[in-house]
Design an enzyme around this catalytic site. Structure first.
Site: not given
Ligand code: PBG
Length: 335
Positions: A205, A259
Site C-alpha cells: 500500500k 494499492k
Molecule cells: C485507511 C484506508 C484508506 C483507503 C482504504 N483504507 C485511506 C488511507 O490510507 O488514507 C483508501 C481507499 C480509497 O482511496 O479508495 N486505512
C-alpha cells in the site's frame, strides 16, 4: 516461437484475421472480466433510511445499514460476491487511540451482522485500521511527536479483528501497513477458533495522493495532519513491494493486495508472477473520481470503466476493489 514468426511473415500472417468478427475476438480473448471479480467498497453511516452524497465521488453515497442491505442485495443480483465495509464514525466517538474500533457494538460490527443476516451468501470483508476512529486521522496510535507506534497499534488491530470475526465477517483486510500485524491477527483468529476467517493483506500500500476522496467520504481528511509516509510505501519502490508481499504470505495472509491500482499495475504483475497467490488491487477513490469527472464532462465515454477493470485482470488480478462494482456489473450483464 521466434523461428515460427521469422518464417511466416506478411501476408501469410495477418494478425487482423483474429480481429475480424465479434466471434473470433471473443474466442481468442486472453483475459475476462466478470461481476464475481469485483469487490464493492461501502460507506456506512448511522441512522435509518439515510443517504448522503459525497462531493468528490459522484454517484457514490454513504448509506445507513438498512439502505446498505438493499444495495448489497442489488449487488448480489448483478453477480458481485464480496463487499468491503467502511464505517463513517460519529466525530464524538473518535479518540486519540481509536478505541471504538473494537467496541463490540461498533457501527462496522452492526453492519456485518445485518448484511450476513439479510444476504448470507454475500461475502463480507472489513477494513482493519484505526483511521476512522482516531481524532488525528492516522491509521494507528501516535506518540507525542505524532509518530505512529507499530506494536501497540498492532495490539489494537488484533482486538478490532476479533470484534469483526465474532460478528461473522468472512475476510478481514488490514490497510494500516504496520509490521507484523498479519502474524498477530492470524494467531489471534486461530486461538479463538476462527480458522476459516481469511486475511486479505494490503501488502503493498503506497502513500498516495489518490486517496483524497476516500478521506472525504469517511470524514478523516479534516482531522489528518501531515501524511502517512512513515508507514505506507514510497511510490518509487518495486522490490520493496515484493518483500512486503513475501512477509505477509509467510505471516499467514491468504490474499495480497496492491494499492492504488492503475498506476501500480506493474507491481501487480510482478506479485502474481513471483508468488502465484490470490492477488488483488484497489481501484481507489481518486481513480474513480478521475474517471467519473471525465465521463461527466463528456471527455470520455463510459466504455473506459470496463476497459480500466479489464486492465487489472490482464495485469494478473484475481479480484478488484472498485467503486464501479455495481455500475460495471450492470454494464456486463447488459452486454
Ligand atoms: C485507511 C484506508 C484508506 C483507503 C482504504 N483504507 C485511506 C488511507 O490510507 O488514507 C483508501 C481507499 C480509497 O482511496 O479508495 N486505512
Amino acid at each position: 516461437m521466434s523461428n515460427y514468426i521469422f518464417n511466416r511473415t506478411f501476408p501469410h500472417t495477418r494478425l487482423r484475421r483474429m480481429r475480424v468478427s465479434d466471434g473470433i475476438r471473443e474466442m481468442v480473448a486472453e483475459s475476462h472480466l466478470l461481476p464475481c471479480h469485483l469487490i464493492a467498497p461501502l460507506f456506512v453511516i448511522e441512522g435509518k433510511n439515510a443517504r448522503q452524497s459525497i462531493k468528490s465521488m459522484p454517484e457514490i453515497e454513504r448509506l445507513s445499514i438498512d439502505l446498505t442491505i438493499d444495495y448489497v442485495k442489488e449487488l448480489y443480483r448483478e453477480g458481485v460476491r464480496m463487499v468491503d465495509i467502511f464505517p463513517v464514525i460519529d466525530p464524538a466517538l473518535k479518540t486519540p487511540n481509536g478505541n471504538d474500533a473494537y467496541h463490540p457494538e461498533t457501527l462496522a460490527v452492526r453492519a456485518v451482522k445485518a448484511i450476513k443476516d439479510a444476504c448470507p451468501e454475500m461475502m463480507v470483508m472489513t477494513d482493519i485500521a484505526l483511521d476512522p476512529y482516531t481524532t488525528h486521522g492516522q491509521d494507528g496510535i501516535i506518540d507525542e511527536s505524532g509518530y505512529v507506534l507499530n506494536d501497540i497499534t498492532t495490539e489494537a488491530l488484533v482486538k478490532q479483528t476479533l470484534a469483526h470475526a465474532r460478528a461473522g465477517v468472512d475476510v478481514v483486510s488490514p490497510s494500516d501497513m504496520m509490521d507484523g500485524r498479519i502474524r498477530a491477527m492470524r494467531e489471534a483468529l486461530e486461538s479463538e477458533g476462527f480458522v476459516n476467517t481469511s486475511i486479505m493483506a494490503y501488502s503493498a500500500k503506497y502513500a498516495s495522493a489518490y486517496y483524497g476522496p476516500f478521506r472525504d467520504a469517511v470524514g478523516s481528511s479534516g482531522n489528518l495532519k501531515g501524511h502517512k509516509k512513515g508507514y505506507q510505501m514510497n511510490p518509487a519502490n518495486r522490490a520493496e513491494a515484493l518483500h512486503e508481499v513475501a512477509l505477509d504470505i509467510a505471516e499467514g495472509a491468504d490474499m495480497v493486495m496492491v494499492k492504488p491500482g492503475q498506476p501500480y499495475l506493474d507491481v501487480v504483475r510482478e506479485v502474481k508472477d513471483n508468488f502465484g497467490v490470490p492477488t488483488f488491487a484497489y481501484q481507489v477513490s481518486g481513480e474513480y473520481a478521475m474517471h467519473m469527472s471525465a465521463i461527466q464532462n463528456g471527455w470520455l465515454t463510459e466504455n473506459v470503466i470496463l476497459e480500466s477493470l479489464l486492465g487489472f485482470r490482464r495485469a494478473g488480478c484475481d479480484g478488484i476493489l472498485s467503486y464501479f462494482a455495481l455500475k460495471a456489473s450492470r454494464m456486463m450483464n447488459e452486454m
